[in-house]
Design a protein around this motif. Sequence first.
Motif, PDB file in Angstrom:
ATOM      1  N   ARG A   1      -2.947  -3.526  11.333  1.00  0.00           N
ATOM      2  CA  ARG A   1      -2.384  -4.207  12.501  1.00  0.00           C
ATOM      3  C   ARG A   1      -3.425  -4.551  13.558  1.00  0.00           C
ATOM      4  NH1 ARG A   1       1.816  -6.216  10.014  1.00  0.00           N
ATOM      5  NH2 ARG A   1       3.617  -4.808   9.777  1.00  0.00           N
TER       6      ARG A   1
ATOM      7  N   ASP B   1       5.169   2.561   6.075  1.00  0.00           N
ATOM      8  CA  ASP B   1       6.547   2.125   5.842  1.00  0.00           C
ATOM      9  C   ASP B   1       7.544   2.771   6.789  1.00  0.00           C
ATOM     10  OD1 ASP B   1       5.836   0.368   3.876  1.00  0.00           O
ATOM     11  OD2 ASP B   1       6.164   1.766   2.230  1.00  0.00           O
ATOM     12  N   ASN B   2       7.199   3.929   7.337  1.00  0.00           N
ATOM     13  CA  ASN B   2       8.101   4.567   8.304  1.00  0.00           C
ATOM     14  C   ASN B   2       7.911   4.010   9.711  1.00  0.00           C
ATOM     15  OD1 ASN B   2       5.652   5.619   9.033  1.00  0.00           O
ATOM     16  ND2 ASN B   2       6.204   7.771   8.708  1.00  0.00           N
ATOM     17  N   GLN B   3       7.135   2.908   9.806  1.00  0.00           N
ATOM     18  CA  GLN B   3       6.854   2.198  11.059  1.00  0.00           C
ATOM     19  C   GLN B   3       5.954   2.987  12.008  1.00  0.00           C
ATOM     20  OE1 GLN B   3      10.765   1.013  12.564  1.00  0.00           O
ATOM     21  NE2 GLN B   3      10.605  -0.911  11.440  1.00  0.00           N
ATOM     22  N   ALA B   4       5.397   4.081  11.526  1.00  0.00           N
ATOM     23  CA  ALA B   4       4.430   4.828  12.331  1.00  0.00           C
ATOM     24  C   ALA B   4       3.065   4.155  12.225  1.00  0.00           C
ATOM     25  CB  ALA B   4       4.334   6.267  11.841  1.00  0.00           C
ATOM     26  N   VAL B   5       2.397   3.977  13.362  1.00  0.00           N
ATOM     27  CA  VAL B   5       1.061   3.386  13.397  1.00  0.00           C
ATOM     28  C   VAL B   5       0.057   4.497  13.667  1.00  0.00           C
ATOM     29  CG1 VAL B   5      -0.471   1.745  14.532  1.00  0.00           C
ATOM     30  CG2 VAL B   5       1.944   1.171  14.204  1.00  0.00           C
ATOM     31  N   ARG B   6      -0.917   4.629  12.768  1.00  0.00           N
ATOM     32  CA  ARG B   6      -1.942   5.663  12.912  1.00  0.00           C
ATOM     33  C   ARG B   6      -3.308   5.026  13.113  1.00  0.00           C
ATOM     34  NH1 ARG B   6      -1.848   9.871   8.091  1.00  0.00           N
ATOM     35  NH2 ARG B   6      -3.722  10.515   9.238  1.00  0.00           N
ATOM     36  N   GLU B   7      -4.177   5.743  13.830  1.00  0.00           N
ATOM     37  CA  GLU B   7      -5.561   5.320  14.014  1.00  0.00           C
ATOM     38  C   GLU B   7      -6.444   6.059  13.018  1.00  0.00           C
ATOM     39  OE1 GLU B   7      -6.898   5.967  17.965  1.00  0.00           O
ATOM     40  OE2 GLU B   7      -5.400   4.662  18.890  1.00  0.00           O
TER      41      GLU B   7
ATOM     42  N   GLY C   1       0.056   0.410   3.321  1.00  0.00           N
ATOM     43  CA  GLY C   1       0.403   0.115   4.701  1.00  0.00           C
ATOM     44  C   GLY C   1      -0.105  -1.258   5.095  1.00  0.00           C
TER      45      GLY C   1
ATOM     46  N   GLU D   1      -0.152   0.506   9.995  1.00  0.00           N
ATOM     47  CA  GLU D   1       1.283   0.797  10.072  1.00  0.00           C
ATOM     48  C   GLU D   1       1.808   1.127   8.680  1.00  0.00           C
ATOM     49  OE1 GLU D   1       5.538  -1.378  11.178  1.00  0.00           O
ATOM     50  OE2 GLU D   1       3.643  -2.268  11.857  1.00  0.00           O
TER      51      GLU D   1
END
Length: 243
Positions: free
Chosen positions: A214, A227-233, A211, A225
């Motif tokens: 960001r 590859d599915n454009q989901a941003v996780r903490e 990933g 972020e």
Amino acid sequence: MQIVKLGAIDSTNAYLKRTLQVRQLEDFTVAVAEEQTSGRGQQGTSWVSEPGKNLIFSVFKKFNGFHASRHFYLNFIVSLSIYSTLKTLDIPNLHIKWPNDILSGNYKICGILIETILAGQMLKSAVIGVGLNLNQTRFPELPNATSLKLLAGKSFDRDEVLQMIIENLKSSFQFTGDSELEMLREEYAAKLFMKDCRAAFQILEGQEVEGFIRGVSEGGKLLVEFDNQAVREFDLKELKLLY
């Protein structure tokens, strides 16, 4: 500012915390040691240092009106203060590896351990531990470590570098308003190692994923972020950067 110089000690953080149990300390009291026998890093990792070669110290910092929910801003302040000091010393290719290691290129030169003391919902004080590889030139068991001497080709005076860091810390801790803290978060994020580059991670379940870093959340969590454009903490124990 009081500076306590120690020989061999278990850890400078532990020394200041023990001292706090028997008497009050001045703001920015510093304990600096020739050697630590039980130095720790994040998540209980050990800090290995050749006696007399490096800068090993802890700083006691008092607070007034600093909410505990903002504790991660201490990481921003301390990391950026050390980053600024090393930049002044012309150390090349500096980055902050989340949450608070300082790297030159891919090599670690500094680790930070911050331990806080609470009074209800407020931050009462903190003990800020720093281990900076200064003049050590051999790291046989630490292939990803380097020192200022190896990077700059010269030795550094420990007292001078310590004074520079403390002055930067004092200056940075003057700015703790909402807008100033947000600026610190943005500055910290801009200096993150591997920011906006494809990187490999190991997540809590042991799975390896790729990933892009960001930035960091207001709570200090790493924003990644996928590859599915989901941003996780991610919190400290939930993610490991592989490099």
